[in-house]
Design a protein around this motif. Sequence first.
Motif, mmCIF file in Angstrom:
data_model
loop_
_atom_site.group_PDB
_atom_site.id
_atom_site.type_symbol
_atom_site.label_atom_id
_atom_site.label_comp_id
_atom_site.label_asym_id
_atom_site.label_seq_id
_atom_site.Cartn_x
_atom_site.Cartn_y
_atom_site.Cartn_z
ATOM 1 N N LYS A 48 23.411 -10.264 -3.698
ATOM 2 C CA LYS A 48 21.992 -9.907 -3.776
ATOM 3 C C LYS A 48 21.319 -9.978 -2.416
ATOM 4 O O LYS A 48 20.430 -9.186 -2.109
ATOM 5 C CB LYS A 48 21.250 -10.843 -4.732
ATOM 6 N N SER A 49 21.750 -10.925 -1.588
ATOM 7 C CA SER A 49 21.145 -11.100 -0.267
ATOM 8 C C SER A 49 21.443 -9.935 0.675
ATOM 9 O O SER A 49 20.826 -9.815 1.730
ATOM 10 C CB SER A 49 21.624 -12.407 0.353
ATOM 11 N N SER A 50 22.371 -9.065 0.296
ATOM 12 C CA SER A 50 22.730 -7.923 1.150
ATOM 13 C C SER A 50 21.813 -6.720 0.947
ATOM 14 O O SER A 50 21.918 -5.737 1.680
ATOM 15 C CB SER A 50 24.173 -7.490 0.879
ATOM 16 N N ALA A 51 20.929 -6.776 -0.048
ATOM 17 C CA ALA A 51 20.018 -5.654 -0.308
ATOM 18 C C ALA A 51 18.580 -6.118 -0.096
ATOM 19 O O ALA A 51 18.195 -7.190 -0.551
ATOM 20 C CB ALA A 51 20.198 -5.143 -1.735
ATOM 21 N N ARG A 52 17.794 -5.306 0.622
ATOM 22 C CA ARG A 52 16.407 -5.673 0.889
ATOM 23 C C ARG A 52 15.550 -4.414 1.046
ATOM 24 O O ARG A 52 16.065 -3.345 1.394
ATOM 25 C CB ARG A 52 16.314 -6.545 2.135
ATOM 26 N N VAL A 53 14.262 -4.569 0.804
ATOM 27 C CA VAL A 53 13.317 -3.460 0.949
ATOM 28 C C VAL A 53 12.968 -3.307 2.432
ATOM 29 O O VAL A 53 12.519 -4.254 3.067
ATOM 30 C CB VAL A 53 12.027 -3.715 0.130
ATOM 31 N N LEU A 54 13.219 -2.122 2.976
ATOM 32 C CA LEU A 54 12.859 -1.834 4.366
ATOM 33 C C LEU A 54 11.420 -1.356 4.472
ATOM 34 O O LEU A 54 10.697 -1.731 5.383
ATOM 35 C CB LEU A 54 13.767 -0.739 4.945
ATOM 36 N N SER A 55 11.021 -0.481 3.545
ATOM 37 C CA SER A 55 9.654 0.045 3.553
ATOM 38 C C SER A 55 9.271 0.482 2.149
ATOM 39 O O SER A 55 10.134 0.696 1.299
ATOM 40 C CB SER A 55 9.532 1.228 4.520
ATOM 41 N N GLY A 56 7.962 0.588 1.921
ATOM 42 C CA GLY A 56 7.469 1.039 0.630
ATOM 43 C C GLY A 56 7.354 -0.060 -0.403
ATOM 44 O O GLY A 56 7.439 0.204 -1.599
ATOM 45 N N ALA A 57 7.106 -1.295 0.031
ATOM 46 C CA ALA A 57 7.050 -2.428 -0.899
ATOM 47 C C ALA A 57 6.017 -2.235 -2.008
ATOM 48 O O ALA A 57 6.207 -2.721 -3.113
ATOM 49 C CB ALA A 57 6.770 -3.721 -0.141
ATOM 50 N N THR A 58 4.933 -1.496 -1.738
ATOM 51 C CA THR A 58 3.897 -1.292 -2.761
ATOM 52 C C THR A 58 3.869 0.145 -3.272
ATOM 53 O O THR A 58 2.914 0.558 -3.915
ATOM 54 C CB THR A 58 2.507 -1.660 -2.203
ATOM 55 N N SER A 59 4.920 0.898 -3.003
ATOM 56 C CA SER A 59 4.981 2.309 -3.391
ATOM 57 C C SER A 59 6.162 2.558 -4.325
ATOM 58 O O SER A 59 7.108 1.785 -4.359
ATOM 59 C CB SER A 59 5.153 3.148 -2.113
ATOM 60 N N ARG A 60 6.110 3.651 -5.064
ATOM 61 C CA ARG A 60 7.267 4.048 -5.884
ATOM 62 C C ARG A 60 8.414 4.529 -5.009
ATOM 63 O O ARG A 60 9.572 4.439 -5.391
ATOM 64 C CB ARG A 60 6.888 5.189 -6.831
#
Length: 106
Positions: free
Chosen positions: A68-80
């Motif tokens: 799980k630690s290998s996946a992260r949000v780069l951009s768009g945290a508040t967008s679809r």
Amino acid sequence: MDPWRYSAQGIAVSVRVTPRGGSDAIDGIETLANGRSVLKVRVRAIADGGAANRAVTELLAKALGVPKSSARVLSGATSRLKQIAVDGDPRRLGEMLRNLSASPDA
């Protein structure tokens, strides 16, 4: 055109998220009106307090067989529309995503 880009660390995936989608699933590839390709993902979580973002990163990590630690949000945290980074062997991750997105029951 694939909705992901390769890097030395892994891949960056363009996703379109549907929160409260009834189940956690990858629903294939969609081309948006602007011609951009995205991976369609739906999650049960609601878009509140980062729950949907967590669900998306956990779904992609599980589907691609990485921690799980290998996946992260780069951009768009508040967008679809989001960019999700997944660390690992880029070639293997890209091939797995291609197979997952081609299968309607992924």
